[in-house]
Design an enzyme around this catalytic site. Structure first.
Site, PDB file in Angstrom:
ATOM      1  N   HIS A 225       3.743 -19.086-107.434  1.00 13.17           N
ATOM      2  CA  HIS A 225       2.782 -19.961-108.125  1.00 13.17           C
ATOM      3  C   HIS A 225       1.481 -20.064-107.342  1.00 13.17           C
ATOM      4  CE1 HIS A 225       1.807 -23.718-110.553  1.00 13.17           C
ATOM      5  NE2 HIS A 225       0.964 -23.815-109.530  1.00 13.17           N
ATOM      6  N   GLU A 226       1.585 -20.321-106.017  1.00 14.45           N
ATOM      7  CA  GLU A 226       0.392 -20.547-105.204  1.00 14.45           C
ATOM      8  C   GLU A 226      -0.409 -19.269-104.977  1.00 14.45           C
ATOM      9  OE1 GLU A 226      -0.501 -23.452-104.930  1.00 14.45           O
ATOM     10  OE2 GLU A 226       1.395 -24.435-105.385  1.00 14.45           O
TER      11      GLU A 226
ATOM     12  N   HIS B  16      -2.755 -18.481-107.724  1.00 19.65           N
ATOM     13  CA  HIS B  16      -4.032 -19.203-107.648  1.00 19.65           C
ATOM     14  C   HIS B  16      -5.081 -18.386-106.897  1.00 19.65           C
ATOM     15  CE1 HIS B  16      -3.567 -23.142-109.453  1.00 19.65           C
ATOM     16  NE2 HIS B  16      -2.415 -23.343-108.835  1.00 19.65           N
TER      17      HIS B  16
ATOM     18  N   CYS C 256       1.417 -28.215-112.203  1.00 12.46           N
ATOM     19  CA  CYS C 256       0.330 -27.824-111.313  1.00 12.46           C
ATOM     20  C   CYS C 256      -0.604 -29.007-111.093  1.00 12.46           C
ATOM     21  CB  CYS C 256      -0.443 -26.652-111.918  1.00 12.46           C
ATOM     22  SG  CYS C 256      -1.784 -26.036-110.879  1.00 12.46           S
TER      23      CYS C 256
END
Length: 219
Positions: A199-200, A203, A156
């Site tokens: 993953h994004e 966030h 990351c």
């Protein structure tokens, strides 16, 4: 009641009907409702300043700074139609892509919170498309996941110097807002690109890959 009075009343009625007809036509053509203003920009003053002051790159927030970490742990808000139609969003999209692709970062995805913008927007490199383009997805959400989660290595930009092993789904369905029609669009994504989306979008909900990792290692 005189004939002159009747003629005047008839003209008034015809004029009123003509005004109504024009109004209805305008509403039909523009898709807007009377008395309902366009949504306002939802970018905060600080977010506007970050976008306007950036040239070609934005600073990537990291977990090493307590103030940055507070932002990274916050949930992101939806972008309004006014946001998406504004020059601010156009510039933010360009900045996110250039920041992600910069040689000092060399990322394959980046989310709004990572550059200090708490909005539901991500940039993802589409390895599943010809030419592997980097595309920006506003108001993105994962609607469904399928397949057996498989472990894979993840790093990351906001956690430099480390990587972890995280289990992710091999296929997902994402929804996002099309920036031309402002309508929701769905897309089925598979493989490594599906991992990037997972993953994004984490966030955007204040989740870091280390929260899901089976183990974390120093690079």
């Amino acid at each position: 009641m005189t004939g002159k009075k009747i003629n005047l009343d008839l003209l008034s009625v015809l004029f009123a009907l003509a005004v109504i007809a024009v109004f209805v036509l305008l509403v039909t053509l523009t898709g807007k409702k009377a008395g309902k203003p366009d949504p306002e920009l939802t970018f905060t003053g600080q977010e506007i300043s970050l976008i306007q002051s950036a040239d070609s790159l934005m600073r990537v927030l990291t977990v090493n700074d307590s103030t940055d970490l507070s932002v990274l742990r916050s949930k992101s808000a939806e972008l309004s139609g006014a946001d998406l139609a504004s020059p601010l969003f156009t510039k933010l999209s360009r900045l996110m892509v250039s920041t992600m692709l910069d040689s000092t970062q060399a990322g394959v995805g980046i989310a709004g919170p990572q550059v200090g913008i708490l909005k539901r927007v991500v940039a993802v490199q589409r390895f599943d498309k010809e030419g592997e383009p980097v595309e920006v997805y506003p108001n993105v959400r994962i609607e469904s996941c399928s397949g057996e989660p498989a472990p894979g290595r993840e790093g990351c930009l906001s956690i430099p110097g480390y990587y972890g092993v995280v289990k992710r789904y091999p296929q997902i369905v994402v929804t996002y807002t099309d920036t031309l029609t402002f309508r929701p669009v769905a897309d089925t994504v598979r493989g490594f690109t599906a991992v990037i989306f997972q993953h994004e979008t984490d966030h955007l909900d204040g989740i870091l890959y280390t929260d899901r990792a089976d183990s974390v290692f120093v690079e």
